[in-house]
Write a protein that holds these residues in place. Sequence first.
Motif, PDB file in Angstrom:
ATOM      1  N   LEU A  27       0.893  -1.170   0.000  1.00  0.00           N
ATOM      2  CA  LEU A  27       0.000   0.000   0.000  1.00  0.00           C
ATOM      3  C   LEU A  27       0.920   1.205   0.000  1.00  0.00           C
ATOM      4  O   LEU A  27       1.803   1.287   0.866  1.00  0.00           O
ATOM      5  N   ASN A  28       0.747   2.096  -0.942  1.00  0.00           N
ATOM      6  CA  ASN A  28       1.657   3.243  -1.054  1.00  0.00           C
ATOM      7  C   ASN A  28       3.127   2.828  -1.045  1.00  0.00           C
ATOM      8  O   ASN A  28       3.963   3.450  -0.389  1.00  0.00           O
ATOM      9  N   GLY A  29       3.422   1.736  -1.730  1.00  0.00           N
ATOM     10  CA  GLY A  29       4.822   1.312  -1.884  1.00  0.00           C
ATOM     11  C   GLY A  29       5.432   0.623  -0.667  1.00  0.00           C
ATOM     12  O   GLY A  29       6.644   0.373  -0.661  1.00  0.00           O
ATOM     13  N   MET A  30       4.620   0.318   0.328  1.00  0.00           N
ATOM     14  CA  MET A  30       5.179  -0.338   1.521  1.00  0.00           C
ATOM     15  C   MET A  30       4.289  -1.528   1.904  1.00  0.00           C
ATOM     16  O   MET A  30       3.064  -1.409   1.882  1.00  0.00           O
ATOM     17  N   PRO A  31       4.912  -2.678   2.260  1.00  0.00           N
ATOM     18  CA  PRO A  31       4.089  -3.852   2.581  1.00  0.00           C
ATOM     19  C   PRO A  31       3.124  -3.605   3.744  1.00  0.00           C
ATOM     20  O   PRO A  31       3.455  -2.866   4.684  1.00  0.00           O
ATOM     21  N   VAL A  32       1.965  -4.223   3.653  1.00  0.00           N
ATOM     22  CA  VAL A  32       0.947  -4.105   4.714  1.00  0.00           C
ATOM     23  C   VAL A  32       1.565  -4.428   6.068  1.00  0.00           C
ATOM     24  O   VAL A  32       1.332  -3.733   7.066  1.00  0.00           O
ATOM     25  N   LEU A  33       2.386  -5.473   6.116  1.00  0.00           N
ATOM     26  CA  LEU A  33       3.027  -5.876   7.379  1.00  0.00           C
ATOM     27  C   LEU A  33       3.775  -4.701   8.017  1.00  0.00           C
ATOM     28  O   LEU A  33       3.695  -4.484   9.231  1.00  0.00           O
ATOM     29  N   ILE A  34       4.476  -3.944   7.201  1.00  0.00           N
ATOM     30  CA  ILE A  34       5.279  -2.834   7.736  1.00  0.00           C
ATOM     31  C   ILE A  34       4.378  -1.677   8.182  1.00  0.00           C
ATOM     32  O   ILE A  34       4.642  -1.037   9.190  1.00  0.00           O
ATOM     33  N   HIS A  35       3.303  -1.434   7.433  1.00  0.00           N
ATOM     34  CA  HIS A  35       2.349  -0.396   7.878  1.00  0.00           C
ATOM     35  C   HIS A  35       1.888  -0.707   9.303  1.00  0.00           C
ATOM     36  O   HIS A  35       1.854   0.175  10.162  1.00  0.00           O
ATOM     37  N   THR A  36       1.515  -1.968   9.535  1.00  0.00           N
ATOM     38  CA  THR A  36       1.014  -2.341  10.873  1.00  0.00           C
ATOM     39  C   THR A  36       2.130  -2.253  11.910  1.00  0.00           C
ATOM     40  O   THR A  36       1.942  -1.688  12.993  1.00  0.00           O
TER      41      THR A  36
END
Length: 230
Positions: A27-36
């Motif tokens: 999402l927006n160039g960054m993995p969902v895992l990292i967003h969380t």
Amino acid sequence: MTYQVILPAAGRGKRMRAGKNKLLLELNGMPVLIHTLRVFEEDEACDGIILATHPQDDEEFKALLKKYRVTKVINLVPGGEERQHSIFNALKTVKTNGIILVHDAARPFIRKGHIHRLTEKAEETGAAIIGVPAKDTMKKVQNGGVVETVERSSLWAVQTPQAFRVSLLKEAYERAEREEFLGTDDASLVERLDHPIAVVEGDYDNIKLTTPEDLYFAEAIMKKREKEFC
Ligand code: CTP
Ligand code: MG
């Protein structure tokens, strides 16, 4: 007020049909895992993250933690067959006696304010979950027909995080294992101990990425959040 958090991330994302763990989608160039992970990495009240991973994702996850400089992961544990098994594996490694949160890695939009409200409530009461009042009219349906209309005002859609005193959650998980009970959330295991569970009102944005259309909702939420922070 501090807490540790278990992030179950060992699912296969079958309903997302992405051919890989949905947490690796960007999402927006960054993995969902990292967003969380970032939400907790940036929350000063969080003093440790325990991540449950599938062996197939281990290497990739470790590389991502390094790349995005995630420093608060104190333990990577192997996931289990079901979400509950993944969380139990993680819970067994928890050494503190304070508050433990369980949060689906697939819910990247949780807000710090809600985490804090929830943690405070769990400190007071031992167990607290976050959720939102049901918006749709709810009916009980069986064999393609309506059985009854369920009174909506008492129905809530429950999300994560869910927060508990560590000793209480351990007791609940041990009992569930002994009695071979498989629940769909953590609170349902604690409910079986007859312990009251407080409910904190969260927000409708805290979606779980489950099926492909959720990615469209996620993009919209990201855009809305960007405007909020401008
Ligand atoms: N999860 C886990 N271990 C499992 C199953 C799920 O750690 N054995 C995690 C998922 O990675 C996710 C969270 O629990 O962060 C919520 O599960 P869900 O949304 O059902 O994700 P998946 O199980 O990956 O998806 P699906 O059920 O569609 O396969
Ligand atoms: Mg699942």
